[in-house]
Design an enzyme around this catalytic site. Structure first.
Site, PDB file in Angstrom:
ATOM      1  N   ARG A  25      33.647  38.124  47.928  1.00 13.45           N
ATOM      2  CA  ARG A  25      33.917  37.231  49.061  1.00 13.45           C
ATOM      3  C   ARG A  25      33.211  37.723  50.321  1.00 13.45           C
ATOM      4  O   ARG A  25      32.754  36.930  51.141  1.00 13.45           O
ATOM      5  CB  ARG A  25      35.432  37.099  49.267  1.00 13.45           C
ATOM      6  CG  ARG A  25      36.080  36.223  48.177  1.00 13.45           C
ATOM      7  CD  ARG A  25      37.565  36.516  48.029  1.00 13.45           C
ATOM      8  NE  ARG A  25      38.242  35.617  47.114  1.00 13.45           N
ATOM      9  CZ  ARG A  25      38.270  35.753  45.771  1.00 13.45           C
ATOM     10  NH1 ARG A  25      37.646  36.757  45.190  1.00 13.45           N
ATOM     11  NH2 ARG A  25      38.933  34.890  45.021  1.00 13.45           N
ATOM     12  N   ARG A 120      33.583  30.376  28.622  1.00 13.16           N
ATOM     13  CA  ARG A 120      34.736  30.286  29.528  1.00 13.16           C
ATOM     14  C   ARG A 120      34.845  28.894  30.161  1.00 13.16           C
ATOM     15  O   ARG A 120      33.846  28.271  30.494  1.00 13.16           O
ATOM     16  CB  ARG A 120      34.652  31.392  30.590  1.00 13.16           C
ATOM     17  CG  ARG A 120      34.731  32.771  29.928  1.00 13.16           C
ATOM     18  CD  ARG A 120      34.731  33.880  30.921  1.00 13.16           C
ATOM     19  NE  ARG A 120      35.939  33.895  31.714  1.00 13.16           N
ATOM     20  CZ  ARG A 120      36.165  34.740  32.718  1.00 13.16           C
ATOM     21  NH1 ARG A 120      35.234  35.622  33.042  1.00 13.16           N
ATOM     22  NH2 ARG A 120      37.280  34.700  33.398  1.00 13.16           N
ATOM     23  N   ASP A 314      44.906  41.055  35.518  1.00 10.42           N
ATOM     24  CA  ASP A 314      43.788  41.892  35.075  1.00 10.42           C
ATOM     25  C   ASP A 314      44.256  43.265  34.568  1.00 10.42           C
ATOM     26  O   ASP A 314      43.487  43.995  33.945  1.00 10.42           O
ATOM     27  CB  ASP A 314      42.781  42.095  36.219  1.00 10.42           C
ATOM     28  CG  ASP A 314      42.046  40.800  36.556  1.00 10.42           C
ATOM     29  OD1 ASP A 314      42.018  39.880  35.719  1.00 10.42           O
ATOM     30  OD2 ASP A 314      41.492  40.710  37.671  1.00 10.42           O
TER      31      ASP A 314
HETATM   32  C1  S3P Z   1      39.605  36.687  40.542  1.00 15.06           C
HETATM   33  C2  S3P Z   1      40.634  35.900  40.086  1.00 15.06           C
HETATM   34  C3  S3P Z   1      41.284  36.076  38.771  1.00 15.06           C
HETATM   35  C4  S3P Z   1      40.953  37.441  38.157  1.00 15.06           C
HETATM   36  C5  S3P Z   1      39.493  37.780  38.274  1.00 15.06           C
HETATM   37  C6  S3P Z   1      39.066  37.794  39.741  1.00 15.06           C
HETATM   38  C7  S3P Z   1      39.035  36.400  41.879  1.00 15.06           C
HETATM   39  O1  S3P Z   1      40.838  35.061  37.895  1.00 15.06           O
HETATM   40  O2  S3P Z   1      41.343  37.485  36.807  1.00 15.06           O
HETATM   41  O3  S3P Z   1      39.242  39.047  37.707  1.00 15.06           O
HETATM   42  O4  S3P Z   1      38.300  37.254  42.417  1.00 15.06           O
HETATM   43  O5  S3P Z   1      39.309  35.319  42.425  1.00 15.06           O
HETATM   44  P1  S3P Z   1      41.523  33.593  37.893  1.00 15.06           P
HETATM   45  O6  S3P Z   1      41.264  32.938  39.170  1.00 15.06           O
HETATM   46  O7  S3P Z   1      40.866  32.856  36.750  1.00 15.06           O
HETATM   47  O8  S3P Z   1      42.976  33.841  37.629  1.00 15.06           O
END
Ligand code: S3P
Length: 427
Positions: A25, A120, A314
């Site tokens: 981000r 995915r 995670d």
């Molecule tokens: C993340 C959101 C999560 C997480 C990923 C990182 C992010 O995924 O599992 O490792 O940086 O916004 P999801 O948004 O699919 O839950």
């Protein structure tokens, strides 16, 4: 390939690389902002380097040297049409957030990734973005990569996300920032809120309320000048779990992000009986940070489900390892999202831990682990999934004999230097 010897105990005072979610981000928002941003503590792992490479192809000057990055932001519409395909590698966060950003841009772009990304689901993001007016094409009607986008004029929507996902939430909010009217996203449980927090530090108004979040269209981002990225709690989880399950161990990890939308692992360690202390709690760039200390204590199995799941999604592979060493049964439920991570993590966790002698069963939305089982070294495989490789390695510390992790290079996605850290804490 990497080999790990079983150890009696671990001890150390360490740091871990920067938070992956915040690093992505920081680069993205700095590129879209007016002004130059210096980022410190950036995660120089493969995923975040993919984000940098995409923004360079979009015409943004970015200098990166280890964990220091400087981004010359040119404002939201300073991006230029890429002459090449944008390859996001293994990074779900990059592709899903990029889709939100590119949907607002008046040009054509194509996104691809690796074999894991190609499996995915993307309709969870292309769906709401199409509702806002984005023109997106992809395999199986926009479910899978390669994806091609032509952005333009968007209209704000009210979107009820069926899953709690920060990637869906962030893509919709980013598109909403340049859409006409307001955009509201509702989610079943609150997902990680780094996007909301960081947008505010770039001068954007974001309204968070119980059950959702809202932005007004037509807002610009102004660089805060400097961003400090804290250590990643998802990486800290691996040495902390090692300390919790090996008798007479103690680990302190300094400068870790403990954002409440990410801190489920802290709650689980405490509930299972580990000795856990937070020191030096502080706020850095709108994110809570602390030094986290874990000491061994006897552990008991627990039930993990409901609102805590998005707060530790995670960490479930390494929590499964921890549960093999606790007395009694640990049940993980409401975690069907595990099936659509870098691998199907219900299947890969069960397969790898069974090789080491764990008593673990898959369920439709999680797994059941019968604890108190001695583990034995085995030849494990990361399946190209960084967190499966690290979970197997941490299980290897608690196992008798030697453990091999095949395809260990994938660990570089989020934790460069992981094996050096294990070496440092092993006795
Ligand atoms: C993340 C959101 C999560 C997480 C990923 C990182 C992010 O995924 O599992 O490792 O940086 O916004 P999801 O948004 O699919 O839950």
């Amino acid at each position: 390939m990497a080999t790990i010897q079983g150890v009696q105990r671990v001890e150390g005072d360490i740091t871990v690389p920067g938070d992956k979610s915040i690093s992505h981000r920081a680069v993205m928002f700095s590129a879209l902002a007016e002004g130059t941003t210096s980022i410190e503590g950036f995660l120089p792992g493969a995923d975040c380097l993919s984000t940098i490479s995409c923004f360079r192809k979009l015409g943004i000057a970015i200098e990166q040297d280890g964990d220091r990055v400087q981004v010359e932001g040119k404002g939201w519409y300073g991006l230029t049409e890429p002459a090449d395909i944008l390859d996001i590698g293994n990074s779900g966060t990059t592709i899903r957030l990029m889709m939100g950003i590119l949907s607002t841009q008046p040009f054509h772009s194509v996104l691809i990734g690796d074999e894991s990304i190609a499996r995915r689901p993307m309709k969870r993001v292309t769906g709401p973005l199409r509702q806002m007016g984005a023109d997106i094409a992809g395999r199986q009607n926009g479910e899978y990569t390669p994806l091609s986008l032509r952005g333009g004029k968007l209209t704000g929507i009210e979107y009820h996300s069926p899953v709690s996902s920060a990637q869906i939430k962030s893509a919709v909010l980013l598109a909403g920032l340049q859409a006409e009217g307001t955009t509201t996203l509702y989610e079943p449980e609150v997902s990680r809120d780094h996007t909301e927090r960081m947008l505010r530090s770039f001068g954007v108004e974001v309204e968070s309320f119980t059950g959702g979040v809202r932005v007004r269209g037509g807002q610009r981002l102004v660089s805060p000048g400097r961003i400090h990225v804290p250590g990643d709690i998802s990486s800290a989880a691996f040495p902390l779990v090692a300390a919790a399950m090996l008798p007479d161990s103690r680990i302190i990890v300094r400068n870790v992000g403990i954002n409440p939308t990410r801190s489920g692992i802290i709650d689980v360690l405490k509930e299972m009986g580990a000795g856990l202390m937070l020191h030096n709690e502080r706020i850095v760039n709108g994110e809570p940070v602390a030094d986290v200390e874990v000491a061994y204590s006897s552990l008991k199995g627990i039930e993990i489900g409901g609102e805590i799941i998005p707060r530790l999604i995670d960490e479930i592979p390494v929590i499964a390892v921890l549960a093999t060493q606790a007395e009694g049964v640990t049940v993980i439920k409401d975690a069907a999202e595990l099936k659509v991570k870098e691998t199907n993590r219900i299947d890969t966790v069960v397969a790898e831990l069974r090789k080491m002698g764990a008593h673990i069963e898959p369920t439709e939305d999680g797994m059941i682990i019968h604890g108190g089982t001695p583990l034995t070294g085995a030849v494990c495989d990361s399946h190209g999934d960084h967190r499966i490789g690290m979970a197997a390695a941490v299980a290897g510390l608690a196992a008798a004999g030697e453990t091999t992790v095949l395809n260990a290079a994938s660990i570089d996605v989020s934790f460069p230097g992981f094996f050096a850290t294990l070496q440092q804490i092993s006795e």
